[in-house]
Design an enzyme around this catalytic site. Sequence first.
Site, PDB file in Angstrom:
ATOM      1  N   CYS A  23      -5.321  12.427  11.539  1.00 31.17           N
ATOM      2  CA  CYS A  23      -6.087  11.182  11.500  1.00 31.17           C
ATOM      3  C   CYS A  23      -6.044  10.628  12.923  1.00 31.17           C
ATOM      4  CB  CYS A  23      -5.501  10.209  10.502  1.00 31.17           C
ATOM      5  SG  CYS A  23      -3.925   9.580  11.051  1.00 31.17           S
ATOM      6  N   ARG A  68      -0.310  14.839  12.303  1.00 30.24           N
ATOM      7  CA  ARG A  68       0.230  14.611  10.955  1.00 30.24           C
ATOM      8  C   ARG A  68       0.268  15.880  10.106  1.00 30.24           C
ATOM      9  NH1 ARG A  68      -1.588   8.838   8.993  1.00 30.24           N
ATOM     10  NH2 ARG A  68       0.450   8.937   7.991  1.00 30.24           N
ATOM     11  N   PRO A  69       1.001  16.888  10.554  1.00 26.05           N
ATOM     12  CA  PRO A  69       1.140  18.119   9.781  1.00 26.05           C
ATOM     13  C   PRO A  69       1.919  17.877   8.480  1.00 26.05           C
ATOM     14  CG  PRO A  69       2.673  18.096  11.604  1.00 26.05           C
ATOM     15  CD  PRO A  69       1.823  16.873  11.757  1.00 26.05           C
ATOM     16  N   ILE A  70       1.929  18.874   7.592  1.00 23.50           N
ATOM     17  CA  ILE A  70       2.723  18.741   6.350  1.00 23.50           C
ATOM     18  C   ILE A  70       3.701  19.907   6.234  1.00 23.50           C
ATOM     19  CG2 ILE A  70       1.017  17.359   5.081  1.00 23.50           C
ATOM     20  CD1 ILE A  70       0.224  19.979   3.599  1.00 23.50           C
ATOM     21  N   ASP A  71       4.101  20.454   7.384  1.00 24.75           N
ATOM     22  CA  ASP A  71       5.026  21.598   7.372  1.00 24.75           C
ATOM     23  C   ASP A  71       6.340  21.286   6.656  1.00 24.75           C
ATOM     24  OD1 ASP A  71       5.177  19.872   9.709  1.00 24.75           O
ATOM     25  OD2 ASP A  71       6.868  21.108  10.310  1.00 24.75           O
ATOM     26  N   LEU A  72       6.836  20.058   6.804  1.00 27.24           N
ATOM     27  CA  LEU A  72       8.118  19.705   6.160  1.00 27.24           C
ATOM     28  C   LEU A  72       7.962  19.659   4.634  1.00 27.24           C
ATOM     29  CD1 LEU A  72       9.319  16.870   8.592  1.00 27.24           C
ATOM     30  CD2 LEU A  72       9.902  19.309   8.632  1.00 27.24           C
ATOM     31  N   LYS A 102       0.851  -1.204   0.000  1.00 22.85           N
ATOM     32  CA  LYS A 102       0.000   0.000   0.000  1.00 22.85           C
ATOM     33  C   LYS A 102       0.886   1.254   0.000  1.00 22.85           C
ATOM     34  CE  LYS A 102      -1.651   1.646   4.037  1.00 22.85           C
ATOM     35  NZ  LYS A 102      -1.359   3.071   4.274  1.00 22.85           N
ATOM     36  N   ASN A 103       1.916   1.254   0.826  1.00 26.74           N
ATOM     37  CA  ASN A 103       2.715   2.478   1.008  1.00 26.74           C
ATOM     38  C   ASN A 103       3.744   2.703  -0.090  1.00 26.74           C
ATOM     39  OD1 ASN A 103       1.144   2.957   3.189  1.00 26.74           O
ATOM     40  ND2 ASN A 103       2.688   2.407   4.728  1.00 26.74           N
ATOM     41  N   ASP A 120       4.325   1.117  12.108  1.00 25.34           N
ATOM     42  CA  ASP A 120       3.118   0.435  11.613  1.00 25.34           C
ATOM     43  C   ASP A 120       2.975  -0.973  12.180  1.00 25.34           C
ATOM     44  OD1 ASP A 120       3.235   1.920   8.280  1.00 25.34           O
ATOM     45  OD2 ASP A 120       2.622   2.691  10.227  1.00 25.34           O
ATOM     46  N   ILE A 160       7.102   7.745  16.976  1.00 24.66           N
ATOM     47  CA  ILE A 160       6.790   8.405  15.699  1.00 24.66           C
ATOM     48  C   ILE A 160       5.466   9.157  15.750  1.00 24.66           C
ATOM     49  CG2 ILE A 160       6.492   8.058  13.212  1.00 24.66           C
ATOM     50  CD1 ILE A 160       9.287   7.258  14.149  1.00 24.66           C
ATOM     51  N   ARG A 206      -5.180  11.072   3.577  1.00 26.05           N
ATOM     52  CA  ARG A 206      -4.136  12.093   3.714  1.00 26.05           C
ATOM     53  C   ARG A 206      -2.909  11.787   2.860  1.00 26.05           C
ATOM     54  NH1 ARG A 206      -1.631  13.933   7.267  1.00 26.05           N
ATOM     55  NH2 ARG A 206       0.415  13.358   6.559  1.00 26.05           N
ATOM     56  N   ARG A 213      -8.806  -0.707   4.340  1.00 24.06           N
ATOM     57  CA  ARG A 213      -8.039   0.324   3.638  1.00 24.06           C
ATOM     58  C   ARG A 213      -6.651  -0.190   3.281  1.00 24.06           C
ATOM     59  NH1 ARG A 213      -7.857   5.962   6.504  1.00 24.06           N
ATOM     60  NH2 ARG A 213      -6.188   6.012   4.979  1.00 24.06           N
TER      61      ARG A 213
HETATM   62  C1  EPZ Z   1       4.028   7.133   6.064  1.00 25.30           C
HETATM   63  O1  EPZ Z   1       3.209   8.158   6.579  1.00 25.30           O
HETATM   64  C2  EPZ Z   1       3.141   5.888   6.006  1.00 25.30           C
HETATM   65  N1  EPZ Z   1       1.997   6.131   5.127  1.00 25.30           N
HETATM   66  C3  EPZ Z   1       2.641   5.558   7.407  1.00 25.30           C
HETATM   67  O2  EPZ Z   1       1.880   4.352   7.318  1.00 25.30           O
HETATM   68  C4  EPZ Z   1       3.846   5.304   8.305  1.00 25.30           C
HETATM   69  O3  EPZ Z   1       3.404   5.048   9.626  1.00 25.30           O
HETATM   70  C5  EPZ Z   1       4.756   6.546   8.293  1.00 25.30           C
HETATM   71  O4  EPZ Z   1       5.146   6.854   6.928  1.00 25.30           O
HETATM   72  C6  EPZ Z   1       6.013   6.344   9.110  1.00 25.30           C
HETATM   73  O5  EPZ Z   1       6.705   5.238   8.634  1.00 25.30           O
HETATM   74  C7  EPZ Z   1       2.174   6.034   3.777  1.00 25.30           C
HETATM   75  O6  EPZ Z   1       3.266   5.782   3.302  1.00 25.30           O
HETATM   76  C8  EPZ Z   1       0.968   6.247   2.941  1.00 25.30           C
HETATM   77  P1  EPZ Z   1       5.938  10.633   8.127  1.00 25.30           P
HETATM   78  P2  EPZ Z   1       3.758   9.700   6.566  1.00 25.30           P
HETATM   79  O7  EPZ Z   1       5.836  11.859   7.293  1.00 25.30           O
HETATM   80  O8  EPZ Z   1       4.530   9.938   5.350  1.00 25.30           O
HETATM   81  C9  EPZ Z   1       5.669  14.008  11.463  1.00 25.30           C
HETATM   82  C10 EPZ Z   1       0.023   2.942   7.634  1.00 25.30           C
HETATM   83  O9  EPZ Z   1      -0.545   2.473   8.634  1.00 25.30           O
HETATM   84  N2  EPZ Z   1       5.648  14.962  10.341  1.00 25.30           N
HETATM   85  O10 EPZ Z   1       7.176   9.817   8.109  1.00 25.30           O
HETATM   86  O11 EPZ Z   1       2.600  10.584   6.865  1.00 25.30           O
HETATM   87  C11 EPZ Z   1       4.371  13.205  11.537  1.00 25.30           C
HETATM   88  O12 EPZ Z   1       3.376  13.932  12.235  1.00 25.30           O
HETATM   89  C12 EPZ Z   1       0.486   4.391   7.652  1.00 25.30           C
HETATM   90  O13 EPZ Z   1       0.267   2.314   6.574  1.00 25.30           O
HETATM   91  C13 EPZ Z   1       5.709  16.322  10.614  1.00 25.30           C
HETATM   92  O14 EPZ Z   1       5.772  16.737  11.765  1.00 25.30           O
HETATM   93  O15 EPZ Z   1       4.724   9.664   7.831  1.00 25.30           O
HETATM   94  C14 EPZ Z   1       4.782  11.953  12.259  1.00 25.30           C
HETATM   95  O16 EPZ Z   1       4.781  12.207  13.659  1.00 25.30           O
HETATM   96  C15 EPZ Z   1       0.218   5.072   8.990  1.00 25.30           C
HETATM   97  N3  EPZ Z   1       5.665  17.208   9.584  1.00 25.30           N
HETATM   98  C16 EPZ Z   1       6.232  11.728  11.790  1.00 25.30           C
HETATM   99  O17 EPZ Z   1       6.668  12.989  11.242  1.00 25.30           O
HETATM  100  C17 EPZ Z   1       5.586  16.796   8.279  1.00 25.30           C
HETATM  101  O18 EPZ Z   1       5.574  17.656   7.366  1.00 25.30           O
HETATM  102  C18 EPZ Z   1       6.340  10.653  10.711  1.00 25.30           C
HETATM  103  O19 EPZ Z   1       5.578  11.066   9.629  1.00 25.30           O
HETATM  104  C19 EPZ Z   1       5.525  15.404   8.010  1.00 25.30           C
HETATM  105  C20 EPZ Z   1       5.562  14.503   9.055  1.00 25.30           C
END
Ligand code: EPZ
Length: 421
Positions: free
Chosen positions: A116, A121-125, A22-23, A305, A327, A92, A399
């Site tokens: 969620c 889960r912000p997107i600031d980065l 999926k990912n 996960d 995380i 998202r 999902r």
């Molecule tokens: C991906 O989510 C996966 N989803 C998640 O899987 C997985 O848990 C996660 O990576 C970590 O491995 C998909 O690939 C579709 P991150 P993602 O950006 O990209 C913070 C599942 O169950 N963060 O690595 O959203 C964030 O809040 C899902 O299959 C910021 O602060 O994860 C989190 O605490 C759940 N600002 C941490 O980083 C940002 O701009 C990790 O997030 C982006 C992230």
Amino acid sequence: MLSYVIEGNNRIEGIVKASGSKNAALPIIATAILNPEPVTFYNIPDIEDTRITLKILKLLGCKVTVNSGKITISSKQMNNKTIPKELMHKLRSTVVLAGAILGRFKEATFSFPGGCNIGKRPIDLHLKAFKSLGVEIEEKEDYIHCRAKKELIGTKIKLDFPSVGATENIILASVYCKGVTHILNAAKEPEIQDLAKCLNKMGAKVYGAGTSRITICGVKKLHKADYKIMTDRIEVGTLLCSAAITKGKIKIENANPQHLLNVLYELKNIGCDISITQNSITLKAPKKLKGTNIETRPYPGFPTDMQPIIGAVLCKANGKSIIKENIFENRFKYAQDLKKMGADIIFDNDKNQIEIIGENHLQGNTVSSADLRGGAALVLAGLSASGTTIVENAEYILRGYENLEQKLKTLGANIKLCEKH
Ligand code: EPZ
């Protein structure tokens, strides 16, 4: 509302194949936006998350044909650069489509994906990285409008955190950039390596995926290609744990052990006998599991996960276990429902960890999925509990797991997906 109804106390035994990841599927589907030539993907799982992503591509003007796991997409006539808000809130991870739209059209409009159930889960980065690439960002009526003056300019981007989604978005946005983009402190997950391999097969120049430093040299165009995506390593881990929690034995025929080394280490640690080949994993559970301590970390650390999944298994272990989640801020909801099934669990919210006092006899009950992996954890607990377990809100689980009911049935489970009124 859909529910899994499970009659517990059945050992999971047998041989099974896991589905496509999926990912990996979500960012790889996004490459079809970058590439105007026809692309074909194989091994795409038929799950809600991929269906929603393909629906958005059609809304953007792409031609999409689906033939079981084979998907052909042409974005030549794509004319819309706005990801619909309601679909973005539903899924998202469609935020990676923004990087692809931006890379191809130098502009993109989307909304904040919203949090969620496992965290804000912000997107600031993501947005900070787009700005470094020369993109102007304007927020208006909860839409984010991104536009580059002329083109995206390659640059050095150091991520404050190795975010998977932000790393994927920077790669997608940088494929056609002017010059070279370097990502420092990049996420190293296998799904990112799969994305890079797919893009390079289309003629992109992405180097270093799987390490913390990724380099993308801008190219002028991409060519048609087809690509088979990787197996879902989290589904593999979930199926392995279904045998571990039921004193069973399982062989997963299309699994890459290299993608789960930390999970295999912990499963051995708690007493499971593990044997691997280049593309299979066999697990034989012990009569008695041992407790252990788990901390989730970015890859190659123990994957967040898999945290709920191993949490369910450790309820059956002899002795105490501590699970620390590093995380996401809200990923222990499933543990409340495990307590309803008789698990003895102590929450420490300040440390974002739980302590499981093991060797619980789990008793079937009606429980409810609050998120994808938490729901899967409750299914596993139901497999090993005595009596009947009803896991409500099974939509969460659908999902991310393709044909989970059928797979577990062939492995000896008594499980049924039902419409619950
Ligand atoms: C991906 O989510 C996966 N989803 C998640 O899987 C997985 O848990 C996660 O990576 C970590 O491995 C998909 O690939 C579709 P991150 P993602 O950006 O990209 C913070 C599942 O169950 N963060 O690595 O959203 C964030 O809040 C899902 O299959 C910021 O602060 O994860 C989190 O605490 C759940 N600002 C941490 O980083 C940002 O701009 C990790 O997030 C982006 C992230």
